[in-house]
Scaffold this active site. Structure first.
Site, mmCIF file in Angstrom:
data_model
loop_
_atom_site.group_PDB
_atom_site.id
_atom_site.type_symbol
_atom_site.label_atom_id
_atom_site.label_comp_id
_atom_site.label_asym_id
_atom_site.label_seq_id
_atom_site.Cartn_x
_atom_site.Cartn_y
_atom_site.Cartn_z
ATOM 1 N N LYS A 224 -7.992 0.803 -2.187
ATOM 2 C CA LYS A 224 -7.470 0.237 -0.934
ATOM 3 C C LYS A 224 -7.516 1.264 0.187
ATOM 4 C CE LYS A 224 -5.278 -2.415 2.022
ATOM 5 N NZ LYS A 224 -3.911 -2.929 1.814
ATOM 6 N N THR B 179 0.860 -1.184 0.000
ATOM 7 C CA THR B 179 0.000 0.000 0.000
ATOM 8 C C THR B 179 0.898 1.237 0.000
ATOM 9 O OG1 THR B 179 -1.739 -1.170 1.203
ATOM 10 C CG2 THR B 179 -1.848 1.232 1.192
#
Length: 294
Positions: A176, A101
């Site tokens: 995300k 991420t």
């Protein structure tokens, strides 16, 4: 072996998430090449038939898709574009997939660098944790070209049961971040609920069991995420009576929880904000309880 499985897959980063993901690729028809700074992380994969590589560049020269699971933006940049990075040897048409991420801007910048070499870049963050990776149940949100998405579909399906093509490069990361925004705000709300229960003299471990049990049946917050827009719901819409009912129940229960907190001297700022925002967030406007409390 099908055409979309005739290339080797590289996997860089064999930590808590990377190792179980890569493990599910050990029998990939085109072969698996692994890279990690720790020899002890590489050895089980070498024993299982994977080819170890000393650097990301060494891994990339053998692979058609290279997955990256490292810690942060700086490590991703080094692995992709550093002196011994993937781009030093990756052939045109290679797809670099970053599962870490990172910032969406980082993904866009790296994609531009990759494009100069004829290499595709996808940001492909994952959701579900190591247990899901072990059983092949991750969700992967992919940002990239349709062609790149098609190329990663088969290898990703080894460790994921849900693949979403979120859009262009950066979109996977944005999805995300939205998903994790919900995740961690919910953790803050859980802490607030525990404080209220503990002050009331309740067993908060039993409360946790109730929450997990009921969410396994109701679906938790995701159960209201069924519309394709956040626009207000029109009175004649199918969802209007459903979300109005949810709002009315929610406002009642939030109001009762706030009254309990006031009696016990427990501050519940998230509950107070939720009481004011729930109806609007659902798209049906505040109910009578929220209007009375405002």
């Amino acid at each position: 072996m099908s055409d979309n499985e005739d290339f080797a897959v590289g996997f860089i980063g064999l930590g808590n998430m990377g190792a179980p993901m890569a493990h599910r690729l050990l029998d990939w028809p085109g072969g698996l090449v692994v890279c990690d700074m720790r020899p002890e992380a590489l050895q089980p994969f070498a024993d299982g038939g994977a080819t170890p590589a000393k650097t990301p560049a060494e891994a990339a020269e053998q692979c058609g898709v290279v997955s990256v699971v490292v810690l942060d933006d700086a490590q991703v940049r080094a692995v992709v574009a550093g002196p011994e990075g993937i781009l030093r040897t990756a052939a045109p048409g290679t797809v670099i997939a970053v599962h870490s991420t990172i910032a969406d801007a980082t993904a866009v910048q790296l994609a531009a660098e990759c494009a100069e070499r004829g290499v595709e870049f996808v940001d492909a963050p994952i959701s579900g944790g190591a247990p899901a990776a072990q059983r092949g149940g991750l969700a992967v949100m992919v940002g990239g070209s349709p062609a790149a998405f098609e190329k990663v579909r088969a290898p990703f399906s080894r460790f994921a049961s849900m693949l979403v093509h979120a859009g262009a490069v950066g979109a996977g990361t944005q999805m995300k971040l939205a998903r994790n925004l919900l995740h961690f705000i919910a953790f803050s709300a859980a802490a607030e609920a525990q404080r209220l229960a503990e002050t009331a003299g309740l067993d908060i471990t039993e409360l946790g069991k109730v929450v997990r049990h009921s969410d396994s049946h109701t679906g938790g917050p995701g159960s209201i995420m069924l519309r394709d827009t956040t626009d207000p719901v029109e009175p004649g819409d199918f969802w209007f009576p459903i979300f109005s009912h949810v709002r009315d129940l929610g406002e009642k229960d939030l109001s009762l929880a706030l009254e309990l907190g006031q009696r016990l001297g427990v501050e519940l700022p998230l509950a107070r904000q939720a009481l004011g925002d729930l109806g609007t967030g659902l798209g049906v406007g505040p109910g009578h309880i929220a209007k009375e409390k405002s």
